[in-house]
Design a protein around this motif. Sequence first.
Motif, short mmCIF file in Angstrom:
data_model
loop_
_atom_site.label_atom_id
_atom_site.label_comp_id
_atom_site.label_asym_id
_atom_site.label_seq_id
_atom_site.Cartn_x
_atom_site.Cartn_y
_atom_site.Cartn_z
N THR A 1 6.66 -36.36 -24.19
CA THR A 1 6.28 -36.60 -25.57
C THR A 1 6.76 -35.50 -26.51
N THR A 2 6.97 -35.90 -27.76
CA THR A 2 7.34 -34.96 -28.82
C THR A 2 6.10 -34.45 -29.56
N ILE A 3 4.92 -34.78 -29.07
CA ILE A 3 3.63 -34.37 -29.61
C ILE A 3 3.18 -35.22 -30.79
N PHE A 4 4.02 -35.35 -31.83
CA PHE A 4 3.63 -36.13 -33.00
C PHE A 4 4.70 -37.15 -33.33
N MET A 5 4.23 -38.33 -33.80
CA MET A 5 5.18 -39.32 -34.30
C MET A 5 4.43 -40.34 -35.12
N THR A 6 4.91 -40.63 -36.30
CA THR A 6 4.25 -41.52 -37.26
C THR A 6 2.77 -41.13 -37.37
N ALA A 7 1.86 -42.10 -37.37
CA ALA A 7 0.45 -41.78 -37.54
C ALA A 7 -0.30 -41.71 -36.22
N GLY A 8 0.37 -42.02 -35.12
CA GLY A 8 -0.33 -42.11 -33.85
C GLY A 8 0.10 -41.03 -32.87
N HIS A 9 0.03 -41.38 -31.60
CA HIS A 9 0.38 -40.44 -30.55
C HIS A 9 1.88 -40.20 -30.54
N ASP B 1 20.71 -36.25 -33.26
CA ASP B 1 19.73 -35.18 -33.46
C ASP B 1 18.31 -35.74 -33.34
N GLU B 2 17.68 -35.50 -32.20
CA GLU B 2 16.34 -36.03 -31.98
C GLU B 2 15.33 -35.41 -32.93
N THR B 3 15.45 -34.12 -33.15
CA THR B 3 14.47 -33.43 -33.99
C THR B 3 14.41 -34.08 -35.37
N GLU B 4 15.56 -34.31 -35.97
CA GLU B 4 15.60 -34.91 -37.30
C GLU B 4 15.00 -36.31 -37.28
N MET B 5 15.27 -37.08 -36.21
CA MET B 5 14.74 -38.44 -36.13
C MET B 5 13.22 -38.43 -36.09
N PHE B 6 12.63 -37.54 -35.28
CA PHE B 6 11.18 -37.55 -35.13
C PHE B 6 10.47 -36.95 -36.33
N ILE B 7 11.01 -35.89 -36.92
CA ILE B 7 10.29 -35.28 -38.04
C ILE B 7 10.38 -36.14 -39.30
N GLU C 1 4.05 -30.31 -42.53
CA GLU C 1 5.00 -29.28 -42.14
C GLU C 1 4.60 -28.62 -40.82
N ASP C 2 3.30 -28.48 -40.59
CA ASP C 2 2.84 -27.90 -39.33
C ASP C 2 3.25 -28.77 -38.15
N LYS C 3 3.10 -30.07 -38.33
CA LYS C 3 3.48 -30.98 -37.25
C LYS C 3 5.00 -30.98 -37.04
N LYS C 4 5.74 -30.87 -38.14
CA LYS C 4 7.19 -30.79 -38.02
C LYS C 4 7.59 -29.55 -37.24
N ASP C 5 6.91 -28.45 -37.48
CA ASP C 5 7.22 -27.22 -36.74
C ASP C 5 6.95 -27.39 -35.25
N VAL C 6 5.86 -28.10 -34.93
CA VAL C 6 5.55 -28.34 -33.52
C VAL C 6 6.64 -29.16 -32.86
N ILE C 7 7.10 -30.20 -33.56
CA ILE C 7 8.17 -31.04 -33.00
C ILE C 7 9.42 -30.21 -32.77
N ARG C 8 9.76 -29.37 -33.74
CA ARG C 8 10.94 -28.51 -33.57
C ARG C 8 10.80 -27.61 -32.35
N MET C 9 9.62 -27.04 -32.17
CA MET C 9 9.40 -26.15 -31.03
C MET C 9 9.52 -26.91 -29.71
N VAL C 10 8.95 -28.13 -29.66
CA VAL C 10 9.04 -28.93 -28.44
C VAL C 10 10.49 -29.26 -28.12
N GLU C 11 11.25 -29.69 -29.15
CA GLU C 11 12.65 -30.04 -28.93
C GLU C 11 13.48 -28.83 -28.51
N GLU C 12 13.19 -27.69 -29.09
CA GLU C 12 13.90 -26.47 -28.68
C GLU C 12 13.61 -26.15 -27.22
N GLY C 13 12.35 -26.34 -26.81
CA GLY C 13 12.00 -26.11 -25.41
C GLY C 13 12.72 -27.08 -24.48
#
Length: 369
Positions: free
Chosen positions: A199-207, A232-238, A244-256
Amino acid sequence: MIRDAVVDDVPALVDLENRCFETDRLSARSFRRFLAKGKAMVLVDEDDDHLLNGYALVLFHPNTALARLYSLAVDPDLRGRGIARALLTQAESRTLDRDATRMRLEVHQDNAAAQSLYHQLGYRAFAIHPDYYEDHASAVRMEKRLAPHLAQDLNRVPYYAQTLNFTCGPACLIMAMKTLQPGLTVNRQLELQLWREATTIFMTAGHGGCGALGLALAAWRRGFGVDVAMSDETEMFISSVRSEDKKDVIRMVEEGFLEEAAETDIAMRGEPMDANELCEHIRRGHIPIVLISAYRLSGDKEPHWVVLSAFDEHFIYINDPFPEPEKNRFDTDCIGIPITRAELTRMMRFGSRKHFASVVIHPLRKGKL
């Protein structure tokens, strides 16, 4: 004479419906709706006095080669004269002309005469749907391949239906791994474990949704070979997240994910795989999982993972992990859905930026169990 029905036929169609069926009757409004929409075909058998002897109603699944015989009715006083056979034969021919290659239907469990006719015309029973009709009787689900020379090995990839709205990726990965490792135990626990890993942690309004890298790494950790093609997966998910906090989490997950993938032998590229390349993977025994725009398949404006299970000269066949019984779409409707290569190419682009992602699962690597 068999012809297309027109709106002026609606009163006669309703009268025929009421004389043929005691329950589950179609209304005048329903007939008008079917006649007005392009995804339905209504044929009628008319005699020399312009009276309707029977009708056949066929529905077409959007953007696929599936069709469904929704209703077939013949005047009770005229049965046994071959009218139903003629209507169905004509409906099949017209269905094939519309590039649909498989006809499915439901028939009442107690309607032996109809089941006998369908068997004679080449339909096979493949499922029972309990409590389907208003009288709580079960329906026998039947299917006929209108072009039997097309792909036959549609059960090579065992089907697994996602149990949650956000686990299409893990469900597809389960289908791929089970194909290549038949002894694998598959269940909801595995589905959720794969989701947690991918999982990317966040997406739309749900899981969180699962991206290509997360799924690829989950398969690689279990010993499978993996090829990945993605934008670019990061751009697609964010793009679907406002915080912005959730976007940062997605970026961190994708970097990992990227850092972990760099330490593996996963083959990665930034160019999409085309339909011919994906077919070559299938020919070699690999299982492609592709991200599609669900809008072209179900009308939902969301990215959605499906499995490519087989191909022939006309179609590529997919397993869609998301059945919707409330929309009369069951597991068996989601197995081996035929789609043209051109249509699949259109499906494999999501959003205004035409994002793409394909994950191809190979057999177990040497030394891995």
